[in-house]
Design a protein around this motif. Structure first.
Motif, mmCIF file in Angstrom:
data_model
loop_
_atom_site.group_PDB
_atom_site.id
_atom_site.type_symbol
_atom_site.label_atom_id
_atom_site.label_comp_id
_atom_site.label_asym_id
_atom_site.label_seq_id
_atom_site.Cartn_x
_atom_site.Cartn_y
_atom_site.Cartn_z
ATOM 1 N N TRP A 93 16.313 64.811 57.907
ATOM 2 C CA TRP A 93 17.379 65.543 57.227
ATOM 3 C C TRP A 93 18.282 66.161 58.284
ATOM 4 C CZ3 TRP A 93 12.178 66.005 56.174
ATOM 5 C CH2 TRP A 93 11.735 65.516 54.948
ATOM 6 N N ARG A 94 19.529 66.374 57.907
ATOM 7 C CA ARG A 94 20.478 67.006 58.821
ATOM 8 C C ARG A 94 21.215 68.105 58.078
ATOM 9 N NH1 ARG A 94 24.651 62.040 59.716
ATOM 10 N NH2 ARG A 94 22.844 60.774 59.307
ATOM 11 N N ALA A 95 21.746 69.056 58.822
ATOM 12 C CA ALA A 95 22.471 70.164 58.198
ATOM 13 C C ALA A 95 23.478 70.725 59.189
ATOM 14 C CB ALA A 95 21.500 71.259 57.753
ATOM 15 N N LYS A 96 24.526 71.323 58.647
ATOM 16 C CA LYS A 96 25.539 72.022 59.438
ATOM 17 C C LYS A 96 25.795 73.379 58.810
ATOM 18 C CE LYS A 96 28.278 68.240 61.441
ATOM 19 N NZ LYS A 96 28.452 68.776 62.803
ATOM 20 N N SER A 97 25.792 74.408 59.655
ATOM 21 C CA SER A 97 26.066 75.758 59.192
ATOM 22 C C SER A 97 27.091 76.384 60.121
ATOM 23 C CB SER A 97 24.774 76.582 59.206
ATOM 24 O OG SER A 97 25.004 77.908 58.771
ATOM 25 N N PRO A 98 28.057 77.144 59.605
ATOM 26 C CA PRO A 98 29.068 77.754 60.483
ATOM 27 C C PRO A 98 28.435 78.638 61.548
ATOM 28 C CG PRO A 98 29.735 77.928 58.185
ATOM 29 C CD PRO A 98 28.318 77.436 58.179
ATOM 30 N N THR A 99 28.986 78.573 62.761
ATOM 31 C CA THR A 99 28.508 79.385 63.879
ATOM 32 C C THR A 99 29.236 80.717 63.902
ATOM 33 O OG1 THR A 99 27.967 77.448 65.224
ATOM 34 C CG2 THR A 99 28.334 79.515 66.392
ATOM 35 N N ASN A 100 28.480 81.773 64.079
ATOM 36 C CA ASN A 100 29.058 83.093 64.313
ATOM 37 C C ASN A 100 28.931 83.374 65.810
ATOM 38 O OD1 ASN A 100 29.780 85.753 64.551
ATOM 39 N ND2 ASN A 100 28.402 86.526 62.974
ATOM 40 N N VAL A 135 30.596 58.348 56.871
ATOM 41 C CA VAL A 135 29.195 58.490 57.259
ATOM 42 C C VAL A 135 28.562 59.704 56.582
ATOM 43 C CG1 VAL A 135 27.640 58.575 59.260
ATOM 44 C CG2 VAL A 135 29.833 57.447 59.460
ATOM 45 N N GLY A 136 29.315 60.457 55.840
ATOM 46 C CA GLY A 136 28.799 61.631 55.142
ATOM 47 C C GLY A 136 29.265 62.908 55.786
ATOM 48 N N ASP A 137 28.890 63.116 57.051
ATOM 49 C CA ASP A 137 29.317 64.320 57.753
ATOM 50 C C ASP A 137 30.235 63.999 58.924
ATOM 51 O OD1 ASP A 137 27.336 63.127 59.163
ATOM 52 O OD2 ASP A 137 25.929 64.795 59.067
ATOM 53 N N GLY A 152 29.977 69.463 50.980
ATOM 54 C CA GLY A 152 29.570 70.862 50.953
ATOM 55 C C GLY A 152 30.700 71.831 51.211
ATOM 56 N N MET A 153 31.874 71.323 51.586
ATOM 57 C CA MET A 153 33.012 72.196 51.861
ATOM 58 C C MET A 153 34.283 71.508 51.374
ATOM 59 S SD MET A 153 34.382 73.699 55.516
ATOM 60 C CE MET A 153 32.826 74.505 55.866
ATOM 61 N N GLN A 154 34.984 72.124 50.474
ATOM 62 C CA GLN A 154 36.238 71.592 49.961
ATOM 63 C C GLN A 154 37.382 72.064 50.859
ATOM 64 O OE1 GLN A 154 36.432 69.648 47.117
ATOM 65 N NE2 GLN A 154 38.616 69.293 47.388
ATOM 66 N N GLY A 197 45.407 61.934 56.393
ATOM 67 C CA GLY A 197 44.589 61.073 55.541
ATOM 68 C C GLY A 197 43.325 60.549 56.189
ATOM 69 N N TYR A 198 43.053 60.886 57.450
ATOM 70 C CA TYR A 198 41.852 60.391 58.118
ATOM 71 C C TYR A 198 40.592 61.065 57.574
ATOM 72 C CZ TYR A 198 44.779 58.112 61.638
ATOM 73 O OH TYR A 198 45.688 57.296 62.272
ATOM 74 N N ILE A 199 40.703 62.323 57.156
ATOM 75 C CA ILE A 199 39.568 63.075 56.620
ATOM 76 C C ILE A 199 39.755 63.267 55.126
ATOM 77 C CG2 ILE A 199 38.353 65.298 56.660
ATOM 78 C CD1 ILE A 199 39.085 65.560 59.588
ATOM 79 N N ASP A 200 38.697 62.983 54.361
ATOM 80 C CA ASP A 200 38.731 63.180 52.914
ATOM 81 C C ASP A 200 38.415 64.643 52.613
ATOM 82 O OD1 ASP A 200 38.573 63.136 50.192
ATOM 83 O OD2 ASP A 200 36.886 61.729 50.073
ATOM 84 N N PRO A 201 39.350 65.401 52.064
ATOM 85 C CA PRO A 201 39.105 66.830 51.830
ATOM 86 C C PRO A 201 38.015 67.100 50.802
ATOM 87 C CG PRO A 201 41.173 66.143 50.813
ATOM 88 C CD PRO A 201 40.721 65.005 51.653
ATOM 89 N N ALA A 202 37.725 66.111 49.951
ATOM 90 C CA ALA A 202 36.730 66.326 48.899
ATOM 91 C C ALA A 202 35.306 66.062 49.363
ATOM 92 C CB ALA A 202 37.049 65.438 47.693
ATOM 93 N N SER A 203 35.133 65.309 50.453
ATOM 94 C CA SER A 203 33.772 64.943 50.880
ATOM 95 C C SER A 203 33.436 65.473 52.263
ATOM 96 C CB SER A 203 33.618 63.417 50.872
ATOM 97 O OG SER A 203 34.514 62.811 51.799
ATOM 98 N N PHE A 204 34.189 66.456 52.745
ATOM 99 C CA PHE A 204 33.938 67.005 54.071
ATOM 100 C C PHE A 204 32.546 67.629 54.125
ATOM 101 C CE2 PHE A 204 34.397 70.329 57.364
ATOM 102 C CZ PHE A 204 34.853 69.537 58.414
ATOM 103 N N ASN A 205 31.807 67.334 55.209
ATOM 104 C CA ASN A 205 30.440 67.838 55.381
ATOM 105 C C ASN A 205 29.589 67.512 54.163
ATOM 106 O OD1 ASN A 205 28.290 69.069 56.635
ATOM 107 N ND2 ASN A 205 28.929 71.163 56.138
ATOM 108 N N ARG A 206 29.604 66.223 53.797
ATOM 109 C CA ARG A 206 28.838 65.708 52.660
ATOM 110 C C ARG A 206 29.192 66.415 51.349
ATOM 111 N NH1 ARG A 206 24.831 62.256 54.089
ATOM 112 N NH2 ARG A 206 24.438 62.117 56.332
#
Length: 697
Positions: free
Chosen positions: A41-48, A671-673, A403-405, A392-401
């Motif tokens: 499994w993989r995950a991304k979380s914003p860095t503080n 690729v999802g993310d 998880g972020m619109q 148009g290179y990045i899909d705004p609806a599927s960013f980070n699988r």
């Protein structure tokens, strides 16, 4: 694309016995990988940036959720936890560390701030690089050791104690670096000073240059000691994080990634915190080497593009190239590291207009907070990510699988505001941002190719990081590189490196003897270094069967600055073989006419690296089943290949690829993310390890 991974300890496979977690704290996102031996499994979380542990804890919570466990349920099953942290990088970037004092040989108090006349050029102005110590906090000690290691002026303990007390009381010093001339020949004085300081000022951390780097070049030894002293508190956040995870049930020791591409314990990192700087890019380079070997393409240029920067390294025969000095913000230090060069052009790099009215990109970054404008977190200045969404290179609806619109209109408005100052519309600015960012990245790669004399017919590109696959194919096409690999875990490959890195401990010693050797001193030194490396691994509880050592010699022409690193085979120092190997390597790199017959050749340094195998995740070993159905696009997007009008481009899912499928560009692969851009004339196919190979036409 398969994401399965196995877990191994040494050569013994372990399945369903626990979880391996790897974390890489980036400037924008904290990436995480978890494997149980059957599934990953993989995950991304914003860095503080102010509290990096928040991103780590958030990523672990996402991993637990994906695995169907609670955070505590996951932690109590973890058998390896690897962390690549920005704790030290943040201390250096913010310049908020301890107040450092330096004790050095009397008469050489100014050599550190002279910086060997190394200067920075910014917008036409010549400036001195920052140094984390005030000149007033340097004290000269009336001691002297000559170049042969003989003491010609003994150390006076009272003078040392008085100098340290004075800098603590007068200059507010709360960390001390010690570095004397010729201490690598005879470390007795430095060792005495360290003992005196620890006895008389037990609350003040002390770092010795000869202990950290017992090699010739006093400047690099001194800067290494000073920067370690400055970053002495950087591990506080790591230890707090480890305590928190132990409260959740973590039982295994936390392994911290270092800039050499290996792992060390938190206790060992406390003794040399600077080793953790740039650990994430180093871990990614090691993982990229594994990808290259699995793909059967062992020579590659690594392109790791995240939200803050692009990091470039070279892998030859599956092994990342290394350097034995490092440059941190213009300060050269004597620290061995994987040779990674960074350019401030990432997804979060901010576009701006300079005083000449020219559009610029980076090196300033929006990072995770506030982030690009399209994140909707308060950012107002357009970034590379905003431009890529708008184009148009990045899909705004599927960013980070999904998880972020992303907010396309906010990105458009930000680009339009910047464009008003140049008389350009939003799309023109967005296109310009991409072209400038691409030029900066290509410049970094071109410099690496030319400086290393790389044969572009042999080397391709391994693209990873959240944005790497969007730019790597275009860079490869411009630089005439034949192929690009996008690994199965491309967006979190540095985190995968944190889950796989071996324990590495390096020991070195100056020798400076002519070849062929006339006595056995160098051989004795090599055996002592091997024993010390073995002891280091034993201290980390590495079983004898999982230990190995790698021996190297630094050889050069007498009085030459640069040297060649040669491998010592079978742990045996054969000076005749070293001479032959040096001449062959020197001729191959610089030409036969560069060899001088009468100049003596000397063995300058011996280096031994102890390597300990631990439980780790590995890349998938089996290929996906052959193609039985044709590859069908899942959607279509309008992509601005020029600034004038969009071009309809098919979008494919990476998960649909099977061995035997081939895709001709222009196309996008989701690729999802992350997203892979395949330009016109390129061909994409699936190869071993779930990697997508793009052949550049």
């Amino acid at each position: 694309m398969s994401e399965n991974a196995n877990i191994v300890a040494g050569n013994q496979a372990r399945t369903e016995s626990g979880y391996v977690i790897g974390i890489d704290v980036g400037g924008t996102f904290t990436d995480a990988v978890c494997s149980d031996g059957q599934t990953s499994w993989r995950a991304k979380s914003p860095t503080n940036p102010a509290r990096f542990s928040e991103g780590v804890i958030g990523a672990c919570a996402l991993l637990a959720q994906a695995a169907g466990l609670t955070p505590a349920g996951l932690m109590e099953r973890v058998t390896r936890f690897g962390l690549g942290t920005t704790a030290v990088t943040n201390v250096l970037a913010t310049r908020r560390g301890r107040t450092v004092g330096l004790l050095t040989t009397k008469g050489f108090e100014n050599h550190l701030h002279a910086m060997r006349n190394h200067r920075d050029v910014r917008d036409g102005w010549i400036e001195k690089f920052w140094m984390p110590i005030e000149p007033e906090a340097v004290r000269g000690i009336n001691e002297r050791v000559d170049r042969n290691g003989d003491i010609i002026r003994p150390l006076v303990a009272a003078e040392v104690i008085e100098a340290a007390r004075d800098m603590i009381e007068r200059n507010g010093v709360n960390a001390i670096a010690v570095s004397f001339l010729w201490s690598f020949r005879n470390p007795a004085h430095e060792q005495q000073v360290v003992a005196l300081l620890k006895e008389n000022f037990p609350d003040v951390p002390v770092y010795s240059g000869v202990d950290l780097h017992p090699i010739m070049r006093e400047y690099e030894r001194t800067t290494l000691a000073v920067l370690n002293a400055f970053a002495a508190d950087a591990l506080d956040g790591v230890e707090e994080l480890e305590d928190y995870l132990r409260g959740l049930g973590l039982k295994c020791p936390m392994l911290l990634l270092h800039s050499g591409g290996g792992a060390i314990s938190a206790q060992e990192a406390r003794q040399t915190p600077l080793a953790l700087a740039s650990s994430g890019p180093a871990a990614g380079s090691v993982a990229a080497g594994e990808v290259a070997m699995t793909a059967g393409l062992p020579d590659a240029i690594c392109c790791d593009m995240g939200g803050t920067s692009i990091d470039v390294a070279v892998v030859t025969d599956g092994i990342p190239e290394r350097r034995h000095t490092a440059d941190l913000g213009g300060i050269v230090i004597g620290q061995s590291a994987i040779d990674v060069e960074s350019v401030g052009a990432g997804g979060g790099s901010i576009a701006w207009i300079d005083d000449r009215g020219l559009l610029r990109v980076g090196p300033q970054s929006a990072r995770a907070t506030p982030g690009p404008v399209c994140y909707g977190r308060g950012g107002t200045e357009p970034t590379v990510t905003d431009a890529m969404v708008l184009l148009g290179y990045i899909d705004p609806a599927s960013f980070n699988r999904g998880g972020m619109q992303l907010d396309v209109e906010a990105a458009r408005a930000a680009c339009a505001r910047l464009g008003e100052r140049l008389g350009m519309d939003a799309m023109g600015i967005a296109y310009g941002i991409r072209e400038i960012a691409l030029a900066e990245m290509s410049k970094a790669m071109r410099a690496r190719i030319s400086s290393g004399g790389l044969d572009t017919r042999r080397y391709g590109v391994i693209a990873f990081g959240g944005s790497g696959s969007l730019f790597a194919t275009a860079m490869a096409k411009e630089l005439d590189l034949p192929w690009v690999l996008t690994p199965a875990l491309a967006s979190v490959l540095s985190a995968y490196g944190a889950a796989t890195a071996d324990i590495r401990r390096e020991r070195s010693r100056a020798v400076d003897q002519f070849l062929p050797l006339v006595n056995g001193h160098a051989g004795e030194s090599l055996r002592e270094l091997i024993e010390r490396a073995e002891d280091d691994l034993a201290a980390q509880d590495v079983e004898p069967a999982n230990r190995s050592v790698h021996c190297e010699a630094e050889v050069r022409f007498h009085r030459q600055n640069a040297s060649l690193t040669l491998t010592i085979e079978d742990e045996m120092l054969d000076s005749t073989l070293l001479l032959e190997t040096f001449r062959d390597s020197y001729t191959r790199q610089f030409g036969a006419s560069s060899i001088t017959a009468k100049t003596p050749i000397e063995l300058s340094t011996l280096r031994v690296t102890g390597i300990g195998k631990t439980i780790r995740a590995v890349l998938p070993q089996s290929q996906a089943e052959g193609a039985s159905q044709p590859l069908v696009p899942i959607s279509q997007r309008d992509v601005y290949l020029t600034a004038r009008a969009p071009t309809p481009v098919p979008v494919f899912a990476a998960a649909d690829f099977r061995i035997g499928h081939s895709l001709h560009g222009p196309a996008l692969v989701d690729v999802g993310d992350t997203t892979l851009w395949a330009p016109e004339g390129s061909v994409v196919e699936l190869i071993a390890g779930g990697t997508l190979k793009t052949t550049i036409g």
